[in-house]
Design an enzyme around this catalytic site. Structure first.
Site, PDB file in Angstrom:
ATOM      1  N   CYS A   1       0.809  -1.220   0.000  1.00 22.07           N
ATOM      2  CA  CYS A   1       0.000   0.000   0.000  1.00 22.07           C
ATOM      3  C   CYS A   1       0.841   1.268   0.000  1.00 22.07           C
ATOM      4  O   CYS A   1       0.451   2.269  -0.618  1.00 22.07           O
ATOM      5  CB  CYS A   1      -0.968  -0.009   1.179  1.00 22.07           C
ATOM      6  SG  CYS A   1      -0.169  -0.132   2.804  1.00 22.07           S
TER       7      CYS A   1
ATOM      8  N   HIS B   1      -2.901   0.734   6.701  1.00 16.06           N
ATOM      9  CA  HIS B   1      -3.139   0.867   5.264  1.00 16.06           C
ATOM     10  C   HIS B   1      -2.923   2.322   4.863  1.00 16.06           C
ATOM     11  O   HIS B   1      -3.019   3.236   5.691  1.00 16.06           O
ATOM     12  CB  HIS B   1      -4.561   0.431   4.933  1.00 16.06           C
ATOM     13  CG  HIS B   1      -4.809   0.268   3.465  1.00 16.06           C
ATOM     14  ND1 HIS B   1      -4.048  -0.539   2.654  1.00 16.06           N
ATOM     15  CD2 HIS B   1      -5.756   0.823   2.646  1.00 16.06           C
ATOM     16  CE1 HIS B   1      -4.509  -0.499   1.426  1.00 16.06           C
ATOM     17  NE2 HIS B   1      -5.539   0.328   1.389  1.00 16.06           N
TER      18      HIS B   1
ATOM     19  N   ASP C   1      -8.552   4.015  -3.553  1.00 11.68           N
ATOM     20  CA  ASP C   1      -7.630   3.038  -2.985  1.00 11.68           C
ATOM     21  C   ASP C   1      -7.005   2.242  -4.128  1.00 11.68           C
ATOM     22  O   ASP C   1      -7.548   1.230  -4.567  1.00 11.68           O
ATOM     23  CB  ASP C   1      -8.369   2.108  -2.028  1.00 11.68           C
ATOM     24  CG  ASP C   1      -7.417   1.224  -1.225  1.00 11.68           C
ATOM     25  OD1 ASP C   1      -6.212   1.229  -1.538  1.00 11.68           O
ATOM     26  OD2 ASP C   1      -7.872   0.543  -0.292  1.00 11.68           O
TER      27      ASP C   1
END
Length: 674
Positions: free
Chosen positions: A413, A457, A473
């Protein structure tokens, strides 16, 4: 006058002292960083082994102490804090056995070692720390009792291990009422009068900085970060984005969180129809950073909401805290972006990532001035088609985004969010990196959500015309078949236990539920809850004066209880005496109590005149007691144990034997005699 030589320890007494010292040291070592704990623990074992038969030379002890202190300070980066002080205490306890061969040294070791369990609570207040601390205190008391026997010369008649711990348990039980009274009723302050130094070695967790590869340790940390309970509607798992630090500044390698000027208002939000009411139990982080479900409607008490909805507590979160919040998925989030913020969200350092910027300009040319949404979609399609998710990533160089997008095309991430925001800014779309947690695991036992540090995250937010800031995302866009060596199933215990004979997940669920209960009923018992303690009895609230008076009254009663029990136990320390006195109380209920001045044999004779049915048994017991009490050599061991059993087994009946009826043969005989 000649001084007495110091009393040396016998081997068993020294083993007791060393075992108790190790037990005190263990809970503290478990809370120190791994490198520090291993260094101190191995040093303690080495010192104990080298000095097992005789003390180490003084010079060697001095060198060991200096070396261990130097290592502790070096690993602590020569900073002073709670963990540094606790580590130095542990180091001193670790080298103390090198000179522990006399009675005074053993008592010094135990006295210093007892500070270690208390120091542990400066670092952790969990049930494991408390359990290990109580066990260490029991062993230390047992060791001190052994030293007292050694000093009095009564080692030969030392009690058995079971008797030793039973006696210590009784001593602790005597003080339990006063302990509970102090916990529940001693007036608590909303804030302490003194400050506790902060930790010098940071915990793993969310930070105000993010660089590619920095989160490897965090993503492998399965310790809890927060627990959340929802009241009413519950969001779907894909809506569980726990918002933390928001990164705006990029220097070509590292993203950092800006420091906004005080009073800068939070951006306007038009909330959606859904409302989520929930409470967060946040684990200590030693930072001010809070997290909230995206997006928070208003900051709770003792916290501040930044312009980008980054939530900060007004105090350092060094203990477990609870926060009641309300959030809603936004319809529009800051639909009008001020010019200075727009320019801020487009800044990029010059001289970095030329290939990424060239691609971004090409996409802008293809999409036109109003094609922001099309550029976002094009970037996500590229990720979905060509990129993979993996934790096995090499270190990136100067042009980190170029290397990730065009050469490596695999990462986690941190890589995805950073590269996506740089690409968007290069295309003229305001963008920023948001970090926090995503998802969570619902514990079916407690009905709450558990979010671990490994759920950390990073995602992106882009500003789109008419919608404002919009969450994107890019990591979630990776095709499922291109997700490789991840952390697998984040839900603990999914693999089963003992070959499928039990569910490890269930065990972990129960363990975490118990930990949450501990946090709620013990660690969460603060000044506000103390004020509401007597509400079930109709007392709505106690002010400070009333609470102090109540505490003083109950504490005085508890002290009287302690004094009475202590004096009673002192008078009746011997089990034979306790059984004999208990027998006397049973006869007292029949009106046949023994007078304080009355010998045992005389008492038995007097009872026999009134109750002939009891005379034989009581006479035998009194004779055995007199022989035990006043014989030249009192029988011990099995004989004393048998006497105790006999005294406890004798239960005099309150029913008198029936007298013969009048007119019977015996009455006729008595009449003839008369």
């Amino acid at each position: 006058m000649a001084e007495h030589a110091p009393l040396r320890l016998d081997p068993l007494s020294r083993r007791w002292a060393l075992l108790a010292g190790a037990a005190c040291l263990l809970p503290l070592l478990l809370q120190l960083p791994t490198a520090l704990a291993l260094t101190i623990g191995l040093s303690a074992l080495a010192v104990a082994g080298l000095s097992w038969r005789q003390p180490l030379p003084g010079l060697l002890r001095l060198l060991l102490a200096l070396a261990l202190v130097g290592v502790v300070l070096a690993l602590s980066k020569f900073s002073v804090g709670r963990d540094t002080g606790c580590a130095l205490l542990a180091a001193m306890i670790a080298i103390k056995p090198a000179e522990t061969f006399g009675l005074r040294d053993a008592r010094s070791l135990l006295g210093f070692a007892l500070f270690a369990p208390f120091a542990t609570f400066l670092l952790d207040q969990g049930p494991l720390s408390l359990t290990l601390g109580l066990a260490a205190a029991l062993l230390a008391l047992a060791a001190l009792q052994r030293l007292a026997e050694l000093e009095s010369g009564d080692v030969a008649r030392a009690p058995s291990l079971r008797q030793r711990f039973v006696g210590i348990g009784r001593l602790l039980a005597i003080g339990l009422p006063l302990t509970l009274t102090a916990f529940w009723l001693f007036p608590r302050l909303g804030t302490p009068l003194w400050g506790i130094p902060e930790r010098t070695l940071a915990r793993t967790g969310l930070s105000d900085r993010m660089s590619p590869g920095d989160w490897i340790d965090l993503l492998g940390d399965d310790r809890p970060a927060l627990r959340a309970r929802f009241y009413g509607a519950t969001p779907r798992p894909e809506q569980l984005y726990w918002r933390g630090p928001v990164m705006w500044d990029f220097d070509g390698h590292t993203w950092t969180q800006p420091r906004w000027q005080p009073g800068f208002p939070a951006a306007a939000v038009e909330p959606g129809a859904a409302r989520w009411d929930y409470e967060i139990e946040l684990e200590p982080s030693d930072r001010h950073q809070l997290v909230a479900l995206d997006l928070l409607l208003a900051a709770p008490a003792e916290s501040q909401l930044g312009p980008d909805h980054n939530l900060q507590a007004t105090r350092v979160l060094s203990a477990i805290t609870r926060w009641r919040m309300q959030s809603s998925p936004p319809l529009r989030y800051q639909p009008r972006l001020p010019r200075e913020l727009r320019e801020y969200a487009l800044q990029l350092p010059p001289g970095y990532n030329p290939r990424t910027l060239a691609l971004a300009r090409q996409w802008r040319h293809d999409a036109g001035p109003l094609g922001d949404a099309a550029i976002v979609t094009r970037a996500l399609d590229w990720v979905r088609r060509d990129f993979a998710y993996t934790l096995e990533t090499p270190l990136l160089g100067r042009h980190s985004v170029d290397e990730f997008l065009f050469d490596q095309q695999a990462g986690f991430c941190e890589h995805f969010s950073s590269a996506f925001v740089v690409l968007m800014r290069g295309a003229g779309i305001p963008a920023r990196v948001v970090t926090g947690y995503t998802g969570g695991y619902r514990n079916p036992i407690g009905g709450y959500w558990l979010v671990r540090r490994s759920d950390a995250h990073a995602w992106a937010e882009v500003w789109l015309r008419g919608r404002g800031w919009t969450r994107v995302d890019p990591t979630a866009a990776v095709a499922p078949e291109r997700i490789y060596d991840t952390l697998a199933d984040r839900a603990p215990g999914a693999e089963g236990l003992l070959g499928g004979l039990g569910s490890a997940r269930s065990l972990v669920d129960v363990g975490d539920w118990l930990r949450r209960g501990w946090n709620d009923f013990v660690l969460g018992f603060d000044a506000n809850r103390q004020q509401r303690l007597l509400r079930p009895l109709g007392i709505d609230r106690l002010d400070g004066a009333a609470l102090s008076a109540l505490f003083a009254t109950i504490a005085a009663l508890a002290l009287l209880w302690m004094v009475w029990l202590s004096s009673r136990n002192e008078r009746e320390r011997d089990p034979v005496l306790r059984a004999w006195h208990a027998l006397g109380r049973r006869y007292r209920r029949l009106g046949l109590a023994r007078e304080p001045h009355e010998p045992a044999g005389a008492w038995a004779s007097r009872v026999g005149q009134t109750r002939p049915d009891l005379a034989d048994a009581l006479h035998k017991l009194s004779q055995r007691f007199s022989d035990w009490r006043y014989a030249g050599a009192q029988p011990g061991g099995r004989a004393a144990h048998a006497l105790v059993k006999a005294l406890r087994a004798h239960r005099p009946s309150s029913n008198r034997p029936h007298a013969p009826p009048r007119g019977s043969a015996q009455d006729s005989y008595q009449g003839e005699r008369r």
